[in-house]
Design a protein around this motif. Structure first.
Motif, PDB file in Angstrom:
ATOM      1  N   UNK A 236       0.834  -1.211   0.000  1.00 56.91           N
ATOM      2  CA  UNK A 236       0.000   0.000   0.000  1.00 56.91           C
ATOM      3  C   UNK A 236       0.867   1.259   0.000  1.00 56.91           C
ATOM      4  N   UNK A 237       1.924   1.256   0.760  1.00 60.52           N
ATOM      5  CA  UNK A 237       2.813   2.417   0.824  1.00 60.52           C
ATOM      6  C   UNK A 237       3.382   2.736  -0.556  1.00 60.52           C
ATOM      7  N   UNK A 238       3.769   1.689  -1.301  1.00 65.22           N
ATOM      8  CA  UNK A 238       4.344   1.897  -2.632  1.00 65.22           C
ATOM      9  C   UNK A 238       3.350   2.602  -3.561  1.00 65.22           C
ATOM     10  N   UNK A 239       2.084   2.247  -3.441  1.00 67.83           N
ATOM     11  CA  UNK A 239       1.066   2.869  -4.294  1.00 67.83           C
ATOM     12  C   UNK A 239       0.760   4.298  -3.885  1.00 67.83           C
ATOM     13  N   UNK A 240       1.053   4.652  -2.630  1.00 61.31           N
ATOM     14  CA  UNK A 240       0.777   5.997  -2.141  1.00 61.31           C
ATOM     15  C   UNK A 240       1.910   6.980  -2.408  1.00 61.31           C
ATOM     16  N   UNK A 241       3.090   6.476  -2.752  1.00 60.24           N
ATOM     17  CA  UNK A 241       4.253   7.347  -2.921  1.00 60.24           C
ATOM     18  C   UNK A 241       3.997   8.415  -3.977  1.00 60.24           C
ATOM     19  N   UNK A 242       3.332   8.054  -5.063  1.00 63.01           N
ATOM     20  CA  UNK A 242       3.114   9.024  -6.144  1.00 63.01           C
ATOM     21  C   UNK A 242       2.336  10.240  -5.661  1.00 63.01           C
ATOM     22  N   UNK A 243       1.312  10.016  -4.825  1.00 60.20           N
ATOM     23  CA  UNK A 243       0.538  11.142  -4.300  1.00 60.20           C
ATOM     24  C   UNK A 243       1.421  12.079  -3.484  1.00 60.20           C
ATOM     25  N   UNK A 244       2.301  11.502  -2.673  1.00 60.60           N
ATOM     26  CA  UNK A 244       3.222  12.337  -1.895  1.00 60.60           C
ATOM     27  C   UNK A 244       4.168  13.100  -2.826  1.00 60.60           C
ATOM     28  N   UNK A 245       4.668  12.420  -3.850  1.00 61.27           N
ATOM     29  CA  UNK A 245       5.567  13.078  -4.793  1.00 61.27           C
ATOM     30  C   UNK A 245       4.900  14.238  -5.505  1.00 61.27           C
TER      31      UNK A 245
END
Length: 340
Positions: A236-245
């Motif tokens: 799940x964290x990997x999929x959320x990284x883009x939003x943070x970026x």
């Protein structure tokens, strides 16, 4: 919609959950301007999946008012690995996991079911071909390009004079497994990343969703231990990284900066090996906010080492219409096969 007088080709993009289909006239007009999706049934095995593709074929003809008699050929793309003629790898693949899929001739089966010629490409090659034709238009058959499609893995394709370079066994353009120099990609003391294929230090080991989960995020969380993603499950964290970026988060930008530098290293190799006119990037980055998209593309270009003569001619662009690129790409491949 359709005309009873105009011959057409049909493009079918086969995915893990859905088929997307489109119709292209022999004079180059797409009759579908949106996704036309139906269940792909690939997890039910080859027979069910081929019937699902036949339903996708019939459905898009009904939608566009085109008769079956007008269809001259069908373009088909699937995820790989598969041969240039559409035979699924003897080891299977993520989408085609059941034993019945191993070594299965999916192109031949669809051709037999429909009674029509079927032209095959893998999904990365199909997207690369579509990007090439959209970008170059009337000049497409006189231009070359390389495309990298960042997803769960890293796919892509090489296009020369408007045609995909498939190679002897259909494995040309497997850009994810090209080894790249990591000097400008990794941070000091960052472990050399490994790929699911068994390689260490190839492009996919850095530039893919799998790479974020397995390699990049574990490292960067040691540098940002208080980051909110530290409390999430790895997938799940990997999929959320883009939003943070997209929001300018430092950890997110570090990760996507590494991916962009890896793509620049890949394109530097392509510049010396194929010297293309254009470099395309596809995948989730296409769907991000404009500021992030522009930053990512600029970072790729900054780290692509071109000679002055190459830089004067080269363009860098994003693969357009990501969800429709596969079906449209194989429709264009079928059109080219029918008209040349």
């Amino acid at each position: 919609m359709g005309s009873t007088a105009v011959p057409v080709v049909v493009g079918i993009d086969n995915g893990g959950t859905s088929n997307n289909a489109t119709v292209l006239t022999l004079d180059g007009r797409f009759l579908v301007d949106r996704l036309v999706e139906t269940p792909s049934e690939v997890q039910a095995g080859p027979a069910a999946a081929v019937e699902a593709m036949a339903r996708a074929f019939d459905g898009v003809l009904a939608l566009t008012g085109v008769s079956r008699a007008q269809v001259r050929a069908v373009g088909l793309d699937t995820p790989g690995p598969a041969s240039a003629t559409g035979v699924i790898s003897s080891k299977g693949s993520t989408n085609f996991s059941q034993p019945a899929w191993r070594g299965y001739d999916i192109r031949g089966a669809l051709a037999h079911r429909l009674g029509l010629p079927v032209i095959y490409h893998n999904d990365g090659n199909a997207a690369a071909l579509y990007a090439h034709h959209v970008h170059f238009g009337a000049e497409a058959m006189r231009r070359s390009s390389v495309a990298a499609i960042v997803g769960t893995g890293l796919g892509g394709g090489l296009v020369e004079q408007g045609r995909v370079i498939a190679g002897a066994a259909g494995m040309a353009g497997e850009l994810g497994h090209v080894h790249i120099p990591l000097t400008e990609v990794l941070a000091p003391q960052q472990p050399v990343p490994t790929c699911a294929c068994g390689f260490a230090g190839d492009v996919e080991s850095v530039a893919s969703l799998t790479a974020i989960e397995r390699n990049l995020l574990p490292y960067w969380l040691t540098r940002f231990p208080e980051h909110p993603l530290a409390g999430e499950a790895p997938a799940r964290a990997a999929k959320l990284v883009r939003d943070y970026g997209e929001r300018g988060d430092e950890l997110g930008r570090e990760i996507f900066g590494q991916q962009a530098r890896a793509l620049g290293a890949l394109f530097t190799i392509a510049a010396n090996f194929t010297d293309p006119h254009a470099y395309f990037i596809g995948g989730g980055v296409v769907e991000t906010a404009p500021e992030f998209r522009d930053w990512f593309l600029a970072t790729v270009r900054q780290h692509t080492r071109l000679r002055a003569e190459q830089a004067a001619l080269a363009t860098f662009a994003l693969v357009p219409e990501r969800d429709m690129a596969g079906a449209r790409g194989v429709a264009l491949a079928a059109l080219t096969a029918m008209t040349t």
